[in-house]
Motif scaffolding. Structure first.
Motif, short mmCIF file in Angstrom:
data_model
loop_
_atom_site.label_atom_id
_atom_site.label_comp_id
_atom_site.label_asym_id
_atom_site.label_seq_id
_atom_site.Cartn_x
_atom_site.Cartn_y
_atom_site.Cartn_z
N SER A 2 0.85 -1.18 0.00
CA SER A 2 0.00 0.00 0.00
C SER A 2 0.89 1.24 0.00
O SER A 2 2.09 1.16 0.25
CB SER A 2 -0.93 0.01 1.22
OG SER A 2 -0.18 0.07 2.42
N TRP A 3 0.29 2.39 -0.30
CA TRP A 3 1.01 3.66 -0.34
C TRP A 3 0.29 4.67 0.54
O TRP A 3 -0.94 4.74 0.51
CB TRP A 3 1.10 4.20 -1.76
CG TRP A 3 2.04 3.42 -2.65
CD1 TRP A 3 1.84 2.17 -3.17
CD2 TRP A 3 3.32 3.85 -3.11
NE1 TRP A 3 2.92 1.79 -3.93
CE2 TRP A 3 3.85 2.81 -3.92
CE3 TRP A 3 4.07 5.01 -2.93
CZ2 TRP A 3 5.09 2.91 -4.54
CZ3 TRP A 3 5.32 5.11 -3.54
CH2 TRP A 3 5.82 4.06 -4.34
N SER A 4 1.05 5.44 1.29
CA SER A 4 0.48 6.51 2.10
C SER A 4 0.83 7.85 1.46
O SER A 4 1.99 8.08 1.08
CB SER A 4 1.02 6.47 3.53
OG SER A 4 0.56 5.30 4.20
N LEU A 5 -0.17 8.71 1.35
CA LEU A 5 0.04 10.06 0.81
C LEU A 5 0.02 11.04 1.98
O LEU A 5 -1.03 11.29 2.58
CB LEU A 5 -1.04 10.42 -0.20
CG LEU A 5 -0.88 11.78 -0.90
CD1 LEU A 5 0.35 11.75 -1.82
CD2 LEU A 5 -2.13 12.14 -1.70
N ALA A 26 3.90 10.62 -1.60
CA ALA A 26 3.46 9.23 -1.48
C ALA A 26 4.67 8.33 -1.24
O ALA A 26 5.67 8.41 -1.97
CB ALA A 26 2.71 8.79 -2.73
N ILE A 27 4.57 7.47 -0.21
CA ILE A 27 5.63 6.54 0.15
C ILE A 27 5.03 5.15 0.28
O ILE A 27 3.98 4.97 0.92
CB ILE A 27 6.30 6.93 1.49
CG1 ILE A 27 6.81 8.37 1.45
CG2 ILE A 27 7.43 5.97 1.82
CD1 ILE A 27 8.00 8.60 0.57
N GLU A 28 5.68 4.17 -0.29
CA GLU A 28 5.23 2.78 -0.15
C GLU A 28 5.37 2.36 1.31
O GLU A 28 6.33 2.74 2.00
CB GLU A 28 6.05 1.87 -1.04
CG GLU A 28 5.53 0.45 -1.11
CD GLU A 28 6.40 -0.43 -1.98
OE1 GLU A 28 6.11 -1.65 -2.02
OE2 GLU A 28 7.35 0.08 -2.60
N TYR A 159 -4.39 8.03 -10.25
CA TYR A 159 -3.72 7.67 -11.51
C TYR A 159 -2.43 6.93 -11.23
O TYR A 159 -2.10 5.95 -11.90
CB TYR A 159 -3.41 8.92 -12.32
CG TYR A 159 -4.61 9.58 -12.99
CD1 TYR A 159 -5.85 8.95 -13.02
CD2 TYR A 159 -4.50 10.83 -13.57
CE1 TYR A 159 -6.94 9.54 -13.62
CE2 TYR A 159 -5.59 11.44 -14.18
CZ TYR A 159 -6.81 10.79 -14.20
OH TYR A 159 -7.89 11.39 -14.80
N PHE A 160 -1.69 7.41 -10.24
CA PHE A 160 -0.44 6.75 -9.88
C PHE A 160 -0.69 5.32 -9.40
O PHE A 160 -0.06 4.37 -9.88
CB PHE A 160 0.27 7.55 -8.80
CG PHE A 160 1.36 6.79 -8.09
CD1 PHE A 160 2.51 6.42 -8.76
CD2 PHE A 160 1.23 6.44 -6.75
CE1 PHE A 160 3.52 5.71 -8.11
CE2 PHE A 160 2.23 5.74 -6.09
CZ PHE A 160 3.37 5.37 -6.77
N LEU A 161 -1.63 5.15 -8.46
CA LEU A 161 -1.92 3.82 -7.94
C LEU A 161 -2.44 2.89 -9.03
O LEU A 161 -2.09 1.70 -9.08
CB LEU A 161 -2.95 3.91 -6.81
CG LEU A 161 -2.50 4.64 -5.54
CD1 LEU A 161 -3.70 4.87 -4.62
CD2 LEU A 161 -1.43 3.86 -4.80
N ASN A 162 -3.27 3.43 -9.90
CA ASN A 162 -3.89 2.63 -10.95
C ASN A 162 -2.87 2.13 -11.98
O ASN A 162 -3.12 1.16 -12.69
CB ASN A 162 -4.97 3.44 -11.67
CG ASN A 162 -5.95 2.59 -12.43
OD1 ASN A 162 -6.41 1.55 -11.94
ND2 ASN A 162 -6.28 3.00 -13.64
N ASP A 167 -2.85 -3.57 -7.92
CA ASP A 167 -3.90 -2.71 -7.35
C ASP A 167 -3.63 -2.35 -5.89
O ASP A 167 -4.44 -2.64 -5.00
CB ASP A 167 -5.28 -3.37 -7.47
CG ASP A 167 -5.76 -3.44 -8.90
OD1 ASP A 167 -5.34 -2.59 -9.70
OD2 ASP A 167 -6.55 -4.35 -9.21
N PRO A 168 -2.50 -1.70 -5.60
CA PRO A 168 -2.22 -1.32 -4.21
C PRO A 168 -3.20 -0.27 -3.73
O PRO A 168 -3.68 0.56 -4.49
CB PRO A 168 -0.80 -0.75 -4.28
CG PRO A 168 -0.68 -0.24 -5.69
CD PRO A 168 -1.47 -1.20 -6.53
#
Length: 286
Positions: A2-5, A26-28, A159-162, A167-168
């Motif tokens: 997952s990524w946190s913004l 955003a950081i993984e 858009y970045f996640l997609n 599918d994080p």
């Protein structure tokens, strides 16, 4: 995965800053703690102590990168790192013992830390997103609507996640405002993700309920604050005509190196930064 913004703002007082900036880094998830540890180590190495120890609160970018800091940093040649750290620690521990050499060392340390922190973020695969808004931009007439700069930030994060495999999911982490403001923003964000078509689509990858954290206790909110300040005072996209501070140019380049960019299969460019001229949602009859 997952990524946190991590999201913060600069220039919201609509008084001194040339642009109001909403920024996110955003950081993984698996990289968050190593990055925090390295930022903490960098503070010890550069300042001789943690910034929170030195100031008792968040060291805001406006204190780390204002014009006076650059003027003081340039009044002497670069100081050797070991000596600079000692002089910096001395003045942070006892501000009454200020001297030309100590003031110069502290200023040089502030600039060095900000540049090093942005470089660390890049090394950990950070992705940066931001909106820049002129202080005279039209704004929503009430607190019922989510401002366009927020919806744009969510759009680009989506858009970045997609574009990633697997599918994080994405989490939103905000600098905590006072309780009333936090509740208002929470309601706006919830309404956007639940009641709008775009929001419902993006909730597939972005968890609609954000987290609120104390910025003075959250290292990555502090990092986002540095980025937001650099963008407001130093970065200029097309049709952004306010003067930029030339001394911030190296930090602007550091920020641009982590800016989200992707070229789609259709050959279109998707960018993480955008200048917005009107903050009102499109459904308000413009």
């Amino acid at each position: 995965m997952s990524w946190s913004l991590f999201i913060d703002e600069s220039g919201q007082d609509q008084r001194h800053s040339p642009y109001e900036v909403l920024a996110g880094i955003a950081i993984e998830d698996r990289r968050i703690w190593p990055l925090i540890r390295q930022l903490s180590d960098a503070q010890m190495h550069i300042f001789g102590m943690r910034l929170y120890q030195a100031y008792g609160k968040e060291a805001k970018a406006m204190k780390l990168l204002n014009k006076k800091v650059f003027r003081l940093a340039a009044q002497m040649p670069p100081i050797e790192k070991g000596l600079r750290t000692r002089l910096t620690r001395e003045i942070l521990q006892d501000g009454t013992q200020a001297s030309r050499e100590r003031l110069t060392a502290l200023a040089q340390s502030k600039i060095e830390y900000c540049r090093f922190a942005l470089g660390l973020a890049r090394g950990h695969g950070a992705q940066a997103f931001a909106t820049m808004v002129g202080q005279d931009a039209p704004r929503p007439p009430s607190a019922d609507h989510l401002r366009k700069d927020y919806s744009y930030l969510f759009e680009r994060f989506f858009y970045f996640l997609n574009g990633l495999e697997g599918d994080p999911m994405g989490y939103l982490v905000f600098d905590e405002l006072d309780k009333t403001q936090s509740h208002i923003l929470l309601g706006q964000v919830s309404s956007y993700f639940i009641k709008t078509q775009n929001g419902r689509t993006r909730s597939r990858l972005i968890i609609p309920e954000p987290f609120f954290v104390h910025s003075d206790l959250t290292t990555l909110i502090q990092l986002t604050d540095i980025m937001a300040y650099v963008i407001s005072w130093g970065l200029r996209l097309k049709e952004m005509h306010a003067p930029a501070r030339e001394e911030l140019a190296p930090l602007v380049e550091d920020v641009l190196r982590i800016r989200f960019h992707r070229r789609t299969e259709a050959g279109q460019n998707e960018w993480g930064f955008r200048h917005i001229k009107d903050l009102r949602p499109a459904d308000l009859g413009r």
